[in-house]
Design an enzyme around this catalytic site. Structure first.
Site, mmCIF file in Angstrom:
data_model
loop_
_atom_site.group_PDB
_atom_site.id
_atom_site.type_symbol
_atom_site.label_atom_id
_atom_site.label_comp_id
_atom_site.label_asym_id
_atom_site.label_seq_id
_atom_site.Cartn_x
_atom_site.Cartn_y
_atom_site.Cartn_z
ATOM 1 C CG ASP A 118 7.354 1.157 -8.518
ATOM 2 O OD1 ASP A 118 7.701 1.999 -7.664
ATOM 3 O OD2 ASP A 118 7.598 -0.055 -8.434
ATOM 4 N NE ARG A 119 3.082 8.689 -10.005
ATOM 5 C CZ ARG A 119 3.073 8.908 -8.688
ATOM 6 N NH1 ARG A 119 3.113 7.883 -7.845
ATOM 7 N NH2 ARG A 119 3.014 10.122 -8.210
#
Length: 215
Positions: A190-191
Site C-alpha cells: 500500500d505504498r
C-alpha cells in the site's frame, strides 16, 4: 496505449526496519548487493549517475560501478565526456541503484573526486581490447557523422596497435563519489515504503546518523 494511471505493482517482498539495518551504510550495501548478485539480476552493478553543469542544468545516464568501499563508489569514464565536463564545473553527483526485481533501490549523494592514475589503470587494464579501442577512438559525447566513421577509427587504431596492450589515455580514468547521504528504500504494501537514510554528521566528527523518511 495502456492506461498508465493504472500501471502499478504492489510491493510485498519485505520490510526494512531499524533493527535489521547494518551498523554502517557500506555494510548494508554489502548485504543488498550480495542479494542482487545471488538473484542473478542483469547488470547488478548498473547505476544511474546524475550530474549538473555550471548552470545547474541536470543530466543523467547509466554507468557500471567498478568498485566501492567505505570511502565511496567508483566508476570509470572519459574525463572529456559530458559528465566529465559537468563534474569539473560542479563536482557533486547523485546515484541511484534501481533494483526493481527485489523492490529495492539505493540512493546516494555526495562530492566527486578523480581517483589516481594507478587506480585508473586498475579499471582500464581489465577492459576487453575492443572496449579499449572504442574508448580511445571515440571522443565521448561529441557529434559524429556516422557509425561507419567510428568503426573506421577503431579499425585504424586496431591496425596501429596489433596484439599490443592499448595504453590508457590520459583523458580516461575513474571517479569516486564520496557520499554524504545514503538511502536504502524497500518497497512496502500500500505504498508504505521503508526508507532509512544514513546522513554524515560533520558536527560529530564525520560520523553517521540514521533517519527514517516518510514514503
Amino acid at each position: 496505449m495502456p492506461d498508465l494511471t493504472r500501471m502499478r505493482n504492489d510491493y510485498t517482498a519485505g520490510r526494512l526496519t531499524e533493527e535489521d539495518l547494518a551498523a554502517t551504510w557500506v555494510e548494508q550495501f554489502d548485504k543488498w548487493f550480495a542479494d542482487v548478485v545471488a538473484a542473478e539480476l542483469p547488470e547488478p552493478n548498473a547505476v544511474v549517475v546524475a550530474t549538473a553543469d555550471a548552470d545547474r542544468a541536470p543530466d543523467a545516464r547509466v554507468v557500471l560501478m567498478k568498485g566501492y568501499d567505505e570511502y565511496g563508489v567508483v566508476f570509470g569514464t572519459s574525463y572529456a565526456s559530458a559528465k566529465g565536463a559537468q563534474l569539473a564545473a560542479n563536482p557533486r553527483a547523485a546515484l541511484v541503484f534501481p533494483w526493481h526485481a527485489l523492490q529495492r533501490q539505493v540512493r546516494m549523494t555526495g562530492r566527486v573526486e578523480k581517483i589516481g592514475p594507478s587506480a585508473s589503470d586498475g579499471l582500464w587494464d581489465p577492459r576487453p581490447r575492443g572496449s579499449q579501442l572504442a574508448a580511445v577512438a571515440s571522443v565521448q559525447s561529441t557529434v559524429v557523422d556516422s557509425r561507419e566513421e567510428l568503426a573506421e577509427r577503431v579499425r585504424l587504431l586496431d591496425e596501429q596497435t596489433p596484439g599490443e596492450k592499448v595504453p590508457r589515455p590520459e583523458a580516461w580514468g575513474g571517479y569516486r563519489v564520496i557520499p554524504d547521504r545514503v538511502e536504502f528504500w524497500q518497497g512496502g504494501k500500500d505504498r508504505l515504503h521503508d526508507r532509512l537514510r544514513f546522513v554524515r554528521d560533520d558536527e560529530e566528527g564525520g560520523g553517521w546518523i540514521v533517519q527514517r523518511l516518510a514514503p
